[in-house]
Design a protein around this motif. Structure first.
Motif, PDB file in Angstrom:
ATOM      1  N   VAL A   1       0.841  -1.202   0.000  1.00 40.18           N
ATOM      2  CA  VAL A   1       0.000   0.000   0.000  1.00 40.18           C
ATOM      3  C   VAL A   1       0.877   1.254   0.000  1.00 40.18           C
ATOM      4  CG1 VAL A   1      -1.753   1.292   1.273  1.00 40.18           C
ATOM      5  CG2 VAL A   1      -1.893  -1.198   1.142  1.00 40.18           C
ATOM      6  N   TYR A   2       1.927   1.255   0.830  1.00 45.93           N
ATOM      7  CA  TYR A   2       2.840   2.400   0.851  1.00 45.93           C
ATOM      8  C   TYR A   2       3.475   2.609  -0.515  1.00 45.93           C
ATOM      9  CZ  TYR A   2       6.923   5.302   1.715  1.00 45.93           C
ATOM     10  OH  TYR A   2       7.867   6.294   1.634  1.00 45.93           O
ATOM     11  N   GLY A   3       3.941   1.531  -1.143  1.00 51.19           N
ATOM     12  CA  GLY A   3       4.578   1.640  -2.449  1.00 51.19           C
ATOM     13  C   GLY A   3       3.656   2.247  -3.485  1.00 51.19           C
TER      14      GLY A   3
ATOM     15  N   ALA B   1     -12.084  -6.401   0.928  1.00 53.25           N
ATOM     16  CA  ALA B   1     -13.031  -5.300   0.717  1.00 53.25           C
ATOM     17  C   ALA B   1     -12.822  -4.193   1.740  1.00 53.25           C
ATOM     18  CB  ALA B   1     -14.460  -5.827   0.785  1.00 53.25           C
ATOM     19  N   SER B   2     -12.587  -4.573   2.991  1.00 53.42           N
ATOM     20  CA  SER B   2     -12.400  -3.552   4.033  1.00 53.42           C
ATOM     21  C   SER B   2     -11.117  -2.761   3.788  1.00 53.42           C
ATOM     22  CB  SER B   2     -12.369  -4.206   5.421  1.00 53.42           C
ATOM     23  OG  SER B   2     -11.259  -5.075   5.546  1.00 53.42           O
ATOM     24  N   ILE B   3     -10.054  -3.440   3.344  1.00 56.19           N
ATOM     25  CA  ILE B   3      -8.783  -2.754   3.084  1.00 56.19           C
ATOM     26  C   ILE B   3      -8.898  -1.824   1.881  1.00 56.19           C
ATOM     27  CG2 ILE B   3      -6.389  -3.092   2.329  1.00 56.19           C
ATOM     28  CD1 ILE B   3      -6.290  -5.591   4.040  1.00 56.19           C
ATOM     29  N   LEU B   4      -9.471  -2.333   0.782  1.00 46.73           N
ATOM     30  CA  LEU B   4      -9.547  -1.528  -0.435  1.00 46.73           C
ATOM     31  C   LEU B   4     -10.547  -0.380  -0.300  1.00 46.73           C
ATOM     32  CD1 LEU B   4      -9.209  -4.143  -3.310  1.00 46.73           C
ATOM     33  CD2 LEU B   4      -7.461  -2.746  -2.192  1.00 46.73           C
ATOM     34  N   LEU B   5     -11.559  -0.546   0.556  1.00 49.45           N
ATOM     35  CA  LEU B   5     -12.462   0.577   0.823  1.00 49.45           C
ATOM     36  C   LEU B   5     -11.696   1.709   1.488  1.00 49.45           C
ATOM     37  CD1 LEU B   5     -15.250   1.892   0.937  1.00 49.45           C
ATOM     38  CD2 LEU B   5     -15.642   0.701   3.114  1.00 49.45           C
ATOM     39  N   ILE B   6     -10.810   1.351   2.417  1.00 47.78           N
ATOM     40  CA  ILE B   6      -9.995   2.371   3.079  1.00 47.78           C
ATOM     41  C   ILE B   6      -9.068   3.046   2.066  1.00 47.78           C
ATOM     42  CG2 ILE B   6      -8.158   2.738   4.770  1.00 47.78           C
ATOM     43  CD1 ILE B   6      -9.380   0.449   6.402  1.00 47.78           C
ATOM     44  N   VAL B   7      -8.440   2.243   1.202  1.00 48.18           N
ATOM     45  CA  VAL B   7      -7.536   2.813   0.194  1.00 48.18           C
ATOM     46  C   VAL B   7      -8.300   3.745  -0.741  1.00 48.18           C
ATOM     47  CG1 VAL B   7      -6.026   2.276  -1.754  1.00 48.18           C
ATOM     48  CG2 VAL B   7      -5.955   0.857   0.300  1.00 48.18           C
ATOM     49  N   ALA B   8      -9.484   3.310  -1.183  1.00 51.10           N
ATOM     50  CA  ALA B   8     -10.280   4.116  -2.107  1.00 51.10           C
ATOM     51  C   ALA B   8     -10.716   5.429  -1.461  1.00 51.10           C
ATOM     52  CB  ALA B   8     -11.500   3.325  -2.569  1.00 51.10           C
ATOM     53  N   ALA B   9     -11.236   5.339  -0.232  1.00 51.59           N
ATOM     54  CA  ALA B   9     -11.691   6.549   0.453  1.00 51.59           C
ATOM     55  C   ALA B   9     -10.520   7.464   0.787  1.00 51.59           C
ATOM     56  CB  ALA B   9     -12.450   6.170   1.726  1.00 51.59           C
TER      57      ALA B   9
END
Length: 425
Positions: free
Chosen positions: A157-159, A275-283
């Motif tokens: 995610v950082y990358g 889904a929970s991780i990518l929702l955070i990334v998207a938001a």
């Protein structure tokens, strides 16, 4: 005025207990509406935030970790670690750390380590007569090694957020991860001497050999992942797919410990976690866009660099910011919010983005062990049957070696940069 609304809505929604991804999305939507921008901007930016090939590695590494836990592969790893170093005084404490190092090269997530290996480790330590607080403390602290030694979900995610090489980030985490293990083993040695913990039997080479053969195929997983990335055979995303395929082969065809019913449950769990991780990334992507467009990063950079442009001072300020935010936010959310703000500051101060990534993720791992969020502590409270408050108390002493390693890695850049410089630059 619009920025005040942004942060006010975020604070209220988080205090109300809404998921971080939802809170970020609602705060961003409120800002966009007040600024007179089309609401479609939110959806556009959110979709763009997850439209990334490297992020495809996230669900695959999560799936690989779930398959290992469900298929009994973690127990084989623990068994080998127990045979190899369990003969030392306080042996199961060393085994706990050693098993986490081995599992770190497969899952990339602290919660997967705590939830999978944690149940096996705490049960074994209790049966051997170890104090529950010691068992919980060493299990919690050793689980934080997982996201430092490659593969690592937070580093992916950082990358993506920092446009940094994920391969370099993976390699950069090897030495700091080993330092974490060494520091925790030193703490285990001190506890073992103080409390007179027993050995877990004598060293028996035939038993070591037998347990190694049982764990040999699972132990090839890190070699497949790291070796494939370093040799250029495949990208980190392709390495995640390779890890899943290898784990499926082991669980379904070699050990036959995975059934189709198990597989369906694992797939549902993976979808939920992803889904929970990518929702955070998207938001977070729309939230980060708002911060960047309002030059929050530039203002922070000018403020910090106005005090001092010395890299040591800037790194110290970054450490304080990350450690404080880590108390209140989940790792992925914290990364996606912090990187757009801190990266320009670090770059202007001459701090390498790869070095910054290791420092940020390591600091946020400590946040997993501290209330009020302390996700690993909640997982271990459920696994061990110990109250959350007791888990916090048991883990506090083990924060000392982790903080020492964090300071070393933060202020000695070569600890994280030497390997990437040798292999990539």
């Amino acid at each position: 005025m619009d920025l005040y609304v942004l942060f006010a809505v975020l604070a209220v929604t988080l205090i109300a207990g809404l998921p971080v991804g939802v809170a970020l999305g609602l705060a961003s939507l409120a800002y966009v509406s007040l600024a007179g921008l089309p609401d479609a901007v939110v959806l556009h930016r959110m979709v763009g935030g997850v439209d990334s090939f490297p992020l495809l590695a996230v669900p695959f590494f999560i799936l690989a970790g779930h398959l290992m836990n469900t298929g009994g592969i973690t127990e084989r790893i623990f068994g080998f670690a127990r045979a190899l170093i369990g003969w030392l005084p306080g042996g199961l404490g060393y085994v706990n750390v050693g098993a986490s190092v081995m599992f770190a090269g497969m899952s990339g997530a602290a919660v997967a380590d705590a939830g999978g290996l944690g149940s096996v480790e705490i049960r074994a330590m209790r049966q051997a007569g170890y104090d529950t607080d010691f068992a919980v403390g060493v299990t919690a602290s050793s689980s934080t090694i997982g996201p430092i030694i490659p593969p690592s979900l937070p580093l992916i995610v950082y990358g993506v957020m920092a446009s940094a090489s994920i391969g370099e980030l993976f390699v950069a985490g090897l030495l700091p991860g080993m330092l974490m293990a060494l520091a925790l083993m030193t703490m285990v040695a001190w506890y073992s001497h103080k409390r007179g913990y027993p050995r877990d039997g004598a060293l028996a080479l035939p038993h070591v050999s037998q347990s190694f053969m049982r764990a040999f195929l699972p132990l090839l997983t890190p070699a497949i992942i790291i070796g494939g990335i370093m040799t250029g055979a495949f990208t980190p995303t392709e390495a995640a797919v390779a890890a899943v395929i290898w784990t499926l082969i082991l669980g379904m065809f070699v050990y036959r410990s995975l059934t189709w019913r198990h597989l369906v449950r694992v797939l549902f769990d993976t979808v939920e976690t992803t889904a929970s991780i990518l929702l955070i990334v998207a938001a977070s992507s729309i939230f980060a866009w708002i911060l960047i467009s309002n030059q929050i990063a530039a203002h922070l950079a000018s403020g910090l660099l106005g005090i001092s442009s010395d890299p040591m001072f800037v790194m110290l300020a970054i450490l304080v910011i990350v450690l404080v935010l880590g108390l209140f936010m989940e790792t992925v959310a914290a990364i996606t919010i912090l990187v757009p703000v801190l990266l320009p500051v670090a770059t202007q101060a001459g701090i390498d983005p790869v070095h910054l990534g290791i420092v940020v993720v390591l600091a946020l791992m400590i946040g997993l062990l501290t209330p009020p969020v302390g996700l690993v502590l909640y997982v271990l409270a459920g696994v061990s049957g110990v109250s959350f408050e007791r888990c916090v108390k048991a883990t506090v002493p083990f924060l000392i070696p982790l903080l020492v390693v964090l300071i070393m890695v933060a202020f000695i850049p070569q600890l994280s940069l030497w390997l990437p410089q040798q292999l990539y630059r």
